[in-house]
Design an enzyme around this catalytic site. Structure first.
Site, mmCIF file in Angstrom:
data_model
loop_
_atom_site.group_PDB
_atom_site.id
_atom_site.type_symbol
_atom_site.label_atom_id
_atom_site.label_comp_id
_atom_site.label_asym_id
_atom_site.label_seq_id
_atom_site.Cartn_x
_atom_site.Cartn_y
_atom_site.Cartn_z
ATOM 1 N N ASP A 1 0.925 -1.184 -0.020
ATOM 2 C CA ASP A 1 0.041 -0.058 0.007
ATOM 3 C C ASP A 1 0.793 1.380 0.087
ATOM 4 O OD1 ASP A 1 0.648 0.426 2.688
ATOM 5 O OD2 ASP A 1 -1.183 0.283 3.650
ATOM 6 N N CYS B 1 2.648 -3.607 4.104
ATOM 7 C CA CYS B 1 2.048 -2.132 4.280
ATOM 8 C C CYS B 1 2.618 -1.418 5.503
ATOM 9 C CB CYS B 1 0.764 -2.455 4.707
ATOM 10 S SG CYS B 1 0.080 -3.527 6.230
ATOM 11 N N THR C 1 2.291 -1.753 8.926
ATOM 12 C CA THR C 1 2.674 -2.949 9.854
ATOM 13 C C THR C 1 2.862 -4.038 9.200
ATOM 14 O OG1 THR C 1 0.365 -3.074 10.182
ATOM 15 C CG2 THR C 1 1.438 -1.512 11.633
ATOM 16 N N HIS D 1 6.685 -25.246 8.923
ATOM 17 C CA HIS D 1 5.675 -25.708 9.510
ATOM 18 C C HIS D 1 4.184 -25.510 9.360
ATOM 19 C CE1 HIS D 1 8.330 -26.695 13.523
ATOM 20 N NE2 HIS D 1 8.731 -27.122 12.477
ATOM 21 N N HIS E 1 3.361 -31.853 10.257
ATOM 22 C CA HIS E 1 2.819 -30.362 10.249
ATOM 23 C C HIS E 1 1.681 -30.449 8.873
ATOM 24 C CE1 HIS E 1 6.032 -29.298 12.570
ATOM 25 N NE2 HIS E 1 6.859 -30.020 11.683
HETATM 26 C C1 RB5 Z 1 -1.958 2.875 6.137
HETATM 27 O O1 RB5 Z 1 -1.603 4.148 6.823
HETATM 28 C C2 RB5 Z 1 -1.744 1.780 7.342
HETATM 29 O O2 RB5 Z 1 -2.798 1.556 8.137
HETATM 30 C C3 RB5 Z 1 -1.407 0.560 6.740
HETATM 31 O O3 RB5 Z 1 -0.305 0.618 5.921
HETATM 32 C C4 RB5 Z 1 -1.138 -0.819 7.608
HETATM 33 O O4 RB5 Z 1 -0.202 -0.332 8.498
HETATM 34 C C5 RB5 Z 1 -2.400 -1.564 8.220
HETATM 35 O O5 RB5 Z 1 -2.328 -2.487 8.794
#
Ligand code: RB5
Length: 150
Positions: free
Chosen positions: A10, A67, A69, A100, A135
């Site tokens: 993203d 993304c 996180t 696994h 597994h």
């Molecule tokens: C985008 O701002 C952020 O929310 C997205 O990249 C991600 O971290 C969501 O899990």
């Protein structure tokens, strides 16, 4: 490694995606970049859907989703039938989720890991093969949860 990797991100992860692609170029791993690119806005569930389709329709062997996180991408990807996505920020997990869990999608976050660690995660994930055996039974149970068949 000889596989095709689908990769997508993203707007929060454009730079890390570029670094990962540059590394895949260097080590000769074939990939298809689904974007998004610089200056684009992209909701991670839309990108997860698009990239995971390449895995479930067989046009890619595995996928990498990035993304901010890694969490939004992994939650989204794991809603898709046939996808086993792992959000990793340590190399041990990136390796063992292949060994696994037979994970077919690796997720991580640009706001969590640096480029050096991201490359190590990708290397660990792509180098490890599913061990099968005991597994396999557990992975079958995961897939049964998906189908609500147990
Ligand atoms: C985008 O701002 C952020 O929310 C997205 O990249 C991600 O971290 C969501 O899990």
């Amino acid at each position: 490694m000889g596989r095709l990797i689908a990769i997508g991100n993203d707007h929060a992860a454009v730079e890390l995606k570029k670094a990962v692609c540059a590394h895949l170029d260097e080590i000769g791993v074939e990939y298809k970049d689904f974007g998004c690119g610089t200056g684009e806005k992209c909701d991670y569930p839309d990108k997860a859907k698009e990239v995971c389709k390449a895995v479930t329709d067989g046009s890619a062997d595995m996928a990498i989703l990035i993304c901010g996180t890694g969490v939004g991408m992994s939650i989204s990807a794991n809603k898709i039938k046939g996808i086993r996505a792992a959000c990793c920020s340590d190399v041990f997990s990136a390796k063992y989720t292949r060994l696994h869990n037979d994970a077919n999608v690796l997720c991580f976050g640009e706001r969590v890991v640096g480029a050096g660690l991201a490359i190590e995660l990708v290397e660990a994930f792509l180098s490890a093969e599913f061990e099968g055996g005991r597994h396999a039974v557990r992975v079958e149970k995961i897939m049964a949860l998906e189908d609500n068949t147990d």
